[in-house]
Design a protein around this motif. Structure first.
Motif, short mmCIF file in Angstrom:
data_model
loop_
_atom_site.label_atom_id
_atom_site.label_comp_id
_atom_site.label_asym_id
_atom_site.label_seq_id
_atom_site.Cartn_x
_atom_site.Cartn_y
_atom_site.Cartn_z
N THR A 167 -24.16 75.74 -105.20
CA THR A 167 -24.03 76.42 -105.21
C THR A 167 -24.46 78.08 -104.31
N GLU A 192 -27.02 78.19 -107.11
CA GLU A 192 -27.22 77.94 -109.18
C GLU A 192 -26.38 76.62 -108.62
N TYR A 193 -27.49 75.71 -109.13
CA TYR A 193 -27.42 74.03 -109.14
C TYR A 193 -26.46 73.83 -110.65
N ARG A 194 -25.42 73.73 -110.71
CA ARG A 194 -24.32 73.48 -111.64
C ARG A 194 -25.05 71.82 -112.06
N GLN A 231 -31.09 81.03 -102.41
CA GLN A 231 -31.22 80.40 -103.59
C GLN A 231 -29.90 80.33 -104.13
N ARG A 269 -24.22 72.63 -118.01
CA ARG A 269 -24.66 73.36 -118.17
C ARG A 269 -25.00 73.83 -116.41
N SER A 270 -25.20 75.08 -116.12
CA SER A 270 -26.29 75.99 -114.55
C SER A 270 -27.26 76.31 -114.53
N PHE A 271 -28.14 76.32 -113.24
CA PHE A 271 -29.76 76.64 -113.88
C PHE A 271 -29.63 77.43 -112.11
N GLU A 272 -30.13 78.92 -111.63
CA GLU A 272 -30.61 79.56 -110.87
C GLU A 272 -31.40 79.06 -109.76
N LYS A 308 -34.29 78.20 -106.16
CA LYS A 308 -34.58 79.33 -104.78
C LYS A 308 -35.53 78.38 -104.36
N THR A 320 -25.19 81.26 -103.69
CA THR A 320 -25.27 82.64 -104.46
C THR A 320 -25.49 83.78 -103.90
N SER A 323 -19.88 75.94 -100.93
CA SER A 323 -20.98 74.52 -101.49
C SER A 323 -21.06 73.61 -100.07
#
Length: 167
Positions: free
Chosen positions: A105, A75-77, A73, A81-84, A86, A107, A53
């Motif tokens: 971060t 992970e958006y924390r 790509q 919540r977290s979202f994948e 890209k 991934t 990160s």
């Protein structure tokens, strides 16, 4: 930064500033806002290697942020919540409390490339919910570094009159 900013910056030609901290944080950044002569909007081009990160989970009280994913790509924390995400995704991080805290971060297996865009406030307060820290900074010169910067923890606060005459 170039001495004479101009209205065009070619990302491929920009010099990147490497950064790393511990085993979790690493990036190469290029400030774009100043390069383009912007004073009220901040913008930075960022590259993050796999598994890393560029900064800790945090929220801004005064500044909005937006991230445009150009490659890779992550992970958006965001809050709880977290979202994948890209390439092609646009992410918002409105100013607010811990419910708007955010962190990207990488991934994937490729370098994560994105542009972070933000409003610029004269005074900013950031919170770091994972570590209980806060940051206060004052930017009197919109093109320069903070003239006042303090990192602390709320649980170590002082009385208003601490250290003043008569206390």
């Amino acid at each position: 930064m170039r001495k004479n900013p101009g209205p065009v910056a070619r990302i491929a030609d920009l010099e990147r500033e490497p950064f790393s901290q511990g085993t979790s944080y690493e990036s190469q950044d290029t400030p774009l806002g100043e390069r383009l002569g912007l004073t009220a909007i901040g913008a930075t081009y960022i590259e993050v290697p796999p598994g890393k990160s560029s900064c800790p989970f945090h929220n801004h009280h005064m500044e909005d942020e937006m991230f445009v994913i150009l490659g890779g790509q992550a992970e958006y924390r965001f809050g709880d919540r977290s979202f994948e995400v890209k390439a092609g995704d646009v992410l918002g991080a409105p100013r607010g409390g811990p419910e708007t805290a955010h962190k990207l971060t990488n991934t994937g297996e490729a370098v994560l490339r994105y542009i972070a865009v933000s409003s610029k406030a004269d005074v900013e307060l950031c919170e770091y919910p994972d570590s209980g820290k806060f940051l206060v900074s004052d930017r009197r010169d919109p093109t320069g570094p903070a003239s006042f910067r303090h990192i602390g923890r709320a649980d170590s606060s002082l009385d208003y009159w601490d250290g003043e005459d008569g206390s």
